[in-house]
Design an enzyme around this catalytic site. Structure first.
Site, PDB file in Angstrom:
ATOM      1  N   HIS A 121       0.419   8.963  -0.390  1.00 35.84           N
ATOM      2  CA  HIS A 121      -0.321   8.861   0.865  1.00 35.84           C
ATOM      3  C   HIS A 121       0.698   8.970   2.001  1.00 35.84           C
ATOM      4  O   HIS A 121       1.869   8.621   1.814  1.00 35.84           O
ATOM      5  CB  HIS A 121      -0.990   7.484   0.880  1.00 35.84           C
ATOM      6  CG  HIS A 121      -1.868   7.179   2.044  1.00 35.84           C
ATOM      7  ND1 HIS A 121      -1.378   6.762   3.251  1.00 35.84           N
ATOM      8  CD2 HIS A 121      -3.220   7.198   2.179  1.00 35.84           C
ATOM      9  CE1 HIS A 121      -2.382   6.535   4.086  1.00 35.84           C
ATOM     10  NE2 HIS A 121      -3.515   6.792   3.460  1.00 35.84           N
ATOM     11  N   ASP A 198       3.509   1.233  -3.959  1.00 35.39           N
ATOM     12  CA  ASP A 198       2.390   1.138  -3.026  1.00 35.39           C
ATOM     13  C   ASP A 198       1.140   0.920  -3.875  1.00 35.39           C
ATOM     14  O   ASP A 198       0.614   1.851  -4.482  1.00 35.39           O
ATOM     15  CB  ASP A 198       2.324   2.459  -2.242  1.00 35.39           C
ATOM     16  CG  ASP A 198       1.019   2.614  -1.476  1.00 35.39           C
ATOM     17  OD1 ASP A 198       0.229   1.665  -1.448  1.00 35.39           O
ATOM     18  OD2 ASP A 198       0.812   3.714  -0.927  1.00 35.39           O
ATOM     19  N   GLN A 201      -4.200   1.123  -3.442  1.00 32.60           N
ATOM     20  CA  GLN A 201      -5.429   1.571  -4.106  1.00 32.60           C
ATOM     21  C   GLN A 201      -5.652   0.894  -5.452  1.00 32.60           C
ATOM     22  O   GLN A 201      -6.584   1.258  -6.162  1.00 32.60           O
ATOM     23  CB  GLN A 201      -5.391   3.092  -4.337  1.00 32.60           C
ATOM     24  CG  GLN A 201      -5.579   3.927  -3.101  1.00 32.60           C
ATOM     25  CD  GLN A 201      -6.947   3.737  -2.448  1.00 32.60           C
ATOM     26  OE1 GLN A 201      -7.874   3.183  -3.046  1.00 32.60           O
ATOM     27  NE2 GLN A 201      -7.078   4.200  -1.228  1.00 32.60           N
ATOM     28  N   LYS A 224      -8.707  -3.202   1.780  1.00 33.60           N
ATOM     29  CA  LYS A 224      -9.193  -2.451   0.621  1.00 33.60           C
ATOM     30  C   LYS A 224      -9.484  -3.390  -0.550  1.00 33.60           C
ATOM     31  O   LYS A 224      -9.828  -2.953  -1.634  1.00 33.60           O
ATOM     32  CB  LYS A 224      -8.146  -1.416   0.178  1.00 33.60           C
ATOM     33  CG  LYS A 224      -7.919  -0.288   1.188  1.00 33.60           C
ATOM     34  CD  LYS A 224      -7.023   0.777   0.603  1.00 33.60           C
ATOM     35  CE  LYS A 224      -6.331   1.627   1.631  1.00 33.60           C
ATOM     36  NZ  LYS A 224      -7.183   2.582   2.318  1.00 33.60           N
ATOM     37  N   CYS A 364      -5.391  11.542   4.200  1.00 30.36           N
ATOM     38  CA  CYS A 364      -3.997  11.155   4.517  1.00 30.36           C
ATOM     39  C   CYS A 364      -3.038  11.588   3.411  1.00 30.36           C
ATOM     40  O   CYS A 364      -2.089  10.857   3.088  1.00 30.36           O
ATOM     41  CB  CYS A 364      -3.866   9.658   4.779  1.00 30.36           C
ATOM     42  SG  CYS A 364      -4.735   9.144   6.247  1.00 30.36           S
TER      43      CYS A 364
HETATM   44  N1  PLP Z   1      -1.384   3.799   0.345  1.00 28.94           N
HETATM   45  C1  PLP Z   1      -2.458   4.356  -0.201  1.00 28.94           C
HETATM   46  C2  PLP Z   1      -2.385   4.913  -1.585  1.00 28.94           C
HETATM   47  C3  PLP Z   1      -3.648   4.413   0.535  1.00 28.94           C
HETATM   48  O1  PLP Z   1      -4.732   4.989  -0.004  1.00 28.94           O
HETATM   49  C4  PLP Z   1      -3.678   3.866   1.831  1.00 28.94           C
HETATM   50  C5  PLP Z   1      -4.909   3.926   2.659  1.00 28.94           C
HETATM   51  O2  PLP Z   1      -5.774   4.731   2.446  1.00 28.94           O
HETATM   52  C6  PLP Z   1      -2.515   3.294   2.335  1.00 28.94           C
HETATM   53  C7  PLP Z   1      -1.391   3.264   1.568  1.00 28.94           C
HETATM   54  C8  PLP Z   1      -2.458   2.729   3.716  1.00 28.94           C
HETATM   55  O3  PLP Z   1      -3.231   1.605   3.884  1.00 28.94           O
HETATM   56  P1  PLP Z   1      -3.314   0.967   5.340  1.00 28.94           P
HETATM   57  O4  PLP Z   1      -3.894   2.046   6.228  1.00 28.94           O
HETATM   58  O5  PLP Z   1      -4.202  -0.192   5.219  1.00 28.94           O
HETATM   59  O6  PLP Z   1      -1.929   0.629   5.728  1.00 28.94           O
END
Ligand code: PLP
Length: 407
Positions: A121, A198, A201, A224, A364
């Protein structure tokens, strides 16, 4: 066994109609809905014990501090970590940026390499791109195969170059791929490479145990995982945090201050300058309780079956190609797909008129879509309050879209 009817009663938003149709919310990978208990917990903080934390000795300040620190304990227990290693941030993005801007600036030098993967992402690409432009380090991306699985041979080659960090996702928000973290962490550790995961998800769908999967940094985001927006978590090993510089200075993060000097507070408070998102933290703590009450095993089993069902139903529609691994076992609770001749935005618009919320676009993950040779995809992402009946409503909507927009 999960009683989905009962679960749905806990989520007030699911009771409403959109364009006169019952809401089918399949955009859980963007943000999940919140159970009433989380909403009530946030509102109770403001109604009953709103006060600033750590500083006051009056009754409300003590109550607020206790609730805030209890929530930190709940989050720590959720990933089997020590409470002092939980740093509250605004979101997963800020957690990763904190690592890049603090640990990264001190440990990565010009000419060093960092390894990411093609699944990432933007939240786990841009902070590293910014760092690479600032200090002149290089980024390498682990390739994926046709099914969106990481090429571990390529990963091993890249690890041989002695990178300073491997930063990767737990579940891809586009392909759905669950990355084989135990194996990957083992490979990285053999080469002495620190690992950042990360798990934005994944943590509320698969769980994470930092004692079992021995990563160095873990980032996730409250909204999430049934919690409120504006609250995220960075977990890192104590030894790392003890040696990491805070990014922001101000109240809370210091011990002693004079006109010329200051001393740092202990971890984790060292990294939480200023008044934090107290309501967000207590709300997240309640969300963690809720997830524990349902049970992560039950959640995973239910969502796996639902995802499998959705994939089968989608594949019955002519012209649909699903991105990512074919087996639900190998993926998180989402399915991104393309539909021949119909742009995902147009499909999402028709579905919206049917009350079905899906996501369309690049989610994204622009470099990944470029690699796949598609400008955008449609994504249905699930939570344990979703049902097979809702999948049928979506499929009916897709067929309707084909009728309206198809050749
Ligand atoms: N990492 C992944 C895999 C995501 O899908 C997302 C958000 O869609 C994020 C990070 C970022 O999350 P946040 O916007 O809450 O920081």
């Amino acid at each position: 066994m999960l009683d989905v009817r009962e679960i749905r009663q806990d989520f007030p938003i699911l009771k409403q109609k959109i364009h006169g149709k019952p809401l089918v919310y399949f955009d859980n990978a963007a943000t999940s809905q919140k159970p009433q208990v989380v909403i009530d917990t946030i509102s109770e903080y403001y109604q009953v014990y709103n006060a600033n934390i750590h500083r006051g000795i009056h009754y409300l300040a003590e109550q607020a501090t206790e609730a805030y620190e209890n929530a930190r304990q709940k989050v720590a227990d959720f990933i089997n970590a020590d409470k002092s290693e939980i740093i509250f941030t605004r979101n997963a993005t800020e957690a990763i940026n904190l690592v890049a801007l603090s640990w990264g600036r001190d440990n990565i030098k010009p000419g060093d390499t960092i390894v990411l993967t093609e699944l990432e992402h933007h939240a786990n690409i841009i902070p590293w791109l910014m760092l690479s432009k600032e200090i002149g380090c290089q980024i390498n991306y682990v390739r994926i195969d046709e099914e969106g699985k990481l090429d571990l041979v390529h990963l091993n080659e890249l690890l041989k170059k002695n990178p300073k960090l491997l930063a990767l996702t737990h579940v891809s928000n586009v392909m759905g791929t669950i990355t084989p973290l135990p194996r990957i962490v083992q490979l990285a550790q053999e080469k002495g490479v620190p690992v950042l995961v990360d798990t934005a998800q994944a943590v509320s769908h698969l769980g994470f145990n930092v004692q079992k999967i021995k990563v160095d940094f873990l980032a996730f985001t409250g909204h999430k995982m049934l919690g409120p927006t504006g609250i995220g978590v960075l977990w890192a090993k104590k030894e790392i945090l003890e040696n990491m510089r805070p990014l922001l200075g101000g109240g809370e993060m210091i011990n002693e201050v004079s006109w010329d000097e200051y001393t740092l507070n202990k971890i984790p408070w060292r990294f939480e300058a200023g008044t934090p998102n107290i309501a967000g933290v207590v709300g997240l703590g309640r969300a963690v309780d809720y997830l524990n009450d349902v049970g992560l095993y039950t959640i995973r089993e239910y969502e796996k079956e639902l995802t499998d069902y959705a994939m089968q139903m989608l594949l019955e529609v002519e012209g649909i190609s699903i991105l990512g691994p074919k087996l639900a076992e190998e993926r998180g609770a989402l399915a991104a797909f393309t539909l021949d001749g119909i742009h995902p935005h147009d499909l999402a618009t028709v579905l919206d008129a049917e009350g079905v919320a899906i996501r369309s676009g690049h989610h994204c993950a622009m470099p990944l879509h470029q690699k796949l040779g598609i400008p955008a995809s449609a994504r249905a992402s699930f939570c344990f309050y979703n049902t097979k009946d809702e999948v049928s409503v979506m499929i009916k909507g897709i067929r309707k879209a084909i009728g309206i927009l198809g050749k």
